[in-house]
Design an enzyme around this catalytic site. Structure first.
Site, PDB file in Angstrom:
ATOM      1  N   THR A 335       0.851  -1.189   0.000  1.00  0.00           N
ATOM      2  CA  THR A 335       0.000   0.000   0.000  1.00  0.00           C
ATOM      3  C   THR A 335       0.886   1.239   0.000  1.00  0.00           C
ATOM      4  O   THR A 335       1.922   1.271   0.677  1.00  0.00           O
ATOM      5  CB  THR A 335      -0.953   0.011   1.213  1.00  0.00           C
ATOM      6  OG1 THR A 335      -1.764   1.193   1.173  1.00  0.00           O
ATOM      7  CG2 THR A 335      -0.206  -0.034   2.531  1.00  0.00           C
ATOM      8  N   HIS A 388       2.222 -11.596  14.235  1.00  0.00           N
ATOM      9  CA  HIS A 388       3.255 -12.145  15.111  1.00  0.00           C
ATOM     10  C   HIS A 388       2.954 -13.596  15.530  1.00  0.00           C
ATOM     11  O   HIS A 388       3.816 -14.269  16.107  1.00  0.00           O
ATOM     12  CB  HIS A 388       3.382 -11.271  16.366  1.00  0.00           C
ATOM     13  CG  HIS A 388       4.741 -11.274  16.972  1.00  0.00           C
ATOM     14  ND1 HIS A 388       5.722 -12.190  16.645  1.00  0.00           N
ATOM     15  CD2 HIS A 388       5.306 -10.467  17.904  1.00  0.00           C
ATOM     16  CE1 HIS A 388       6.809 -11.940  17.345  1.00  0.00           C
ATOM     17  NE2 HIS A 388       6.595 -10.900  18.124  1.00  0.00           N
TER      18      HIS A 388
END
Length: 417
Positions: A335, A388
Site C-alpha cells: 500500500t 506475530h
C-alpha cells in the site's frame, strides 16, 4: 414466466444490496439487457436478463439486501397482441386524415407507435443495436436509446447533447442534512455503503484476530531515481508504459518473500499454509473505498508487465469495473500512502494475509554518509505490519532489511528479473 434470480456472486459472497433498478414493471427487455446493479462486499455487479419479454414483477427494491439464489422479480413473455398492434394502426390514421386538418393528420400518423405505451418500447429496443457497455454509458449520461435506430456506438452516446437531466435530480435528495444531534446542532446522517461496512468490519477483524505488529525502516531512493531518470524515456518507447516505483517495490517484495516464506503464508485453523506463488495485492483508493486488486504471478513478470498490470487494475478500480477474480487470492499486499503525502503510517493487515508493506512519501533529508560527511538524500520510510502469531520479530526485521537492500541496489532487481 422466468424469474429474475440473484446469481452466484463469487467465493465467500452470499448476499448483496440492490443499488438501482434500470427497468420498471411493464418495460420490455431483450436477453442480455441490464436489469439492475447489485453492490457486493467487493465489487458492483450488473444483473442482465436471461430471456426477452416484459418485466412482470419487481419483488425487491433499491436498497434491499438480497441473497444469492433469491427470486427478486420476473419476466413474462411478450403479449401476442403487441406484435399485431401495428397492423390495424394504418386504418385509423387514414379515416382520421379524411376529416382532420393537415396538422392533426400528422399527429394521428405518429400516434400508432406511441399508443401502446408498454409495447412501444419493444419495437424501439429491438431496433437499437447497442452493447451492454454502451447501454450503461447511455444510462449514466441520462440518454434514452428507445427512440434511436440502428447500431449505437459509445462515441455517439458521448457526442449526444442530452446528458445530465437525471443526475441533476439526485443531488436534491440529501434530506438527512436537516436532522440534528442530541445537542440540537445540525448533522448529516447517511447510510454506509455495503463496501464501506465490509472495509470497516474487516479492519476491526484484523486487529481483533491477528497479533499485529509493525516494524519500520527507511530506504535511500537515490539509485532508483537515478535509474528511472536515465532509462525512463527508452523504457517508455520500448514498452509504451512509464517506469514507475511500484514495479521496483513489487520485485523487491517478491525477492524478500522467497527468502522469508512465512510472510507469504496464512493461518488456517491450526495449520500454516505457505503459498508457493506470488500474487501481490496493490491497494488502490477508489470512490467507494480502498480495494486491493491482485497482480498475478508477479515473480514471472517483467517490469513493464507489472507496470501495465497495475495501471490496468487501477483504471478498473476507479471505473468500478473490477471483477471478483481481480480481487481474490492475494498472498501479500503493498500500500502506498505516499501518493497522498503520508510520511509515516502503520498499515493494517489484509486478512488472511500475514504481511503488508507500507510505502510513504519520498522526502529529501540530510543523511550521514560517514563520520565526516552529510548529504541530502531522497529518503522513504517503509513500514511492515505482520502477524506475530507465525512471523517472529527477527524474521520481519530481516525481511524489511532485504527489501531495503534490493531497492538501494536496483540493478540486482533488473539482472535477476
Amino acid at each position: 414466466m422466468a424469474e429474475i434470480i440473484v446469481p452466484e456472486l463469487g467465493e465467500s459472497i452470499s448476499e448483496g444490496t440492490i443499488t438501482k433498478w434500470f427497468v420498471k414493471e411493464g418495460d420490455t427487455v431483450n436477453q442480455g439487457d441490464v436489469l439492475l446493479e447489485l453492490e457486493t462486499d467487493k465489487v458492483n455487479i450488473e444483473i442482465s436478463a436471461d430471456s426477452s419479454g416484459v418485466v412482470a414483477s419487481i419483488a425487491r427494491g433499491d436498497g434491499d439486501v438480497v441473497q444469492v439464489g433469491e427470486a427478486i422479480g420476473s419476466i413474462g413473455a411478450s403479449s401476442g397482441a403487441a406484435a399485431p398492434a401495428p397492423a390495424p394502426a394504418p386504418a385509423a390514421p387514414e379515416k382520421s386524415a379524411e376529416v382532420a386538418a393537415p396538422e392533426k393528420a400528422a399527429a394521428v400518423a405518429t400516434a400508432p407507435p406511441a399508443a401502446p405505451s408498454a409495447a412501444a418500447a419493444s419495437p424501439a429496443s429491438s431496433a437499437v443495436q447497442a452493447s451492454p457497455a454502451v447501454r450503461k454509458l447511455a444510462r449514466e449520461q441520462g440518454i434514452d436509446l428507445s427512440q434511436a435506430q440502428g447500431r449505437i456506438t459509445s462515441d455517439a452516446v458521448r457526442a449526444s447533447g442530452q446528458a445530465p437531466a437525471a443526475p441533476k435530480a439526485e443531488p436534491a435528495a440529501p434530506a438527512p442534512a436537516a436532522s440534528s444531534s442530541a445537542n440540537g446542532k445540525p448533522v448529516e446522517r447517511k447510510r454506509m455503503s455495503r463496501r464501506r461496512m465490509t472495509i470497516a468490519n474487516r479492519l476491526v477483524e484484523a486487529q481483533h484476530t491477528a497479533a499485529m505488529l509493525t516494524t519500520f525502516n527507511e530506504v535511500d531512493m537515490t539509485a532508483i531515481l537515478d535509474l528511472r531518470k536515465r532509462r525512463k524515456q527508452a523504457f517508455f518507447e520500448k514498452n509504451e508504459v512509464n517506469l514507475g516505483f511500484m514495479s521496483f517495490f513489487t520485485k523487491a517484495v517478491v525477492g524478500a518473500l522467497k527468502k522469508f516464506p512465512l510472510l507469504n503464508a496464512e493461518i488456517d485453523g491450526d495449520d500454516i499454509v505457505i503459498k508457493q506463488f506470488y500474487d501481490i495485492g496493490i491497494a488502490v483508493s477508489a470512490k467507494e473505498g480502498l480495494v486491493v486488486p491482485v497482480v498475478r504471478d508477479a515473480d514471472r513478470l517483467g517490469f513493464a508487465e507489472i507496470e501495465k498490470s497495475i495501471g490496468d487494475l487501477a483504471k478498473k478500480a476507479r471505473a468500478n469495473t473490477l471483477a471478483l477474480s481481480d480481487l481474490q487470492g492475494g498472498s501479500f499486499t503493498i500500500t502506498n500512502g505516499g501518493v497522498f503525502g503520508s510520511l509515516l503510517s502503520t498499515p493494517i493487515l489484509n486478512t488472511p494475509q500475514v504481511g503488508i508493506l507500507g510505502m510513504h512519501k519520498i522526502q529529501v533529508r540530510p543523511v550521514a554518509i560517514d563520520d565526516e560527511r552529510m548529504e541530502n538524500r531522497p529518503m522513504m520510510y517503509l513500514a511492515l505490519s505482520y502477524d506475530h502469531r507465525i512471523v517472529d520479530g527477527s524474521e520481519a526485521v530481516r525481511f524489511l532489511v532485504t527489501v531495503k537492500e534490493l531497492l538501494e541496489d536496483p540493478e540486482q532487481l533488473l539482472l535477476n528479473g
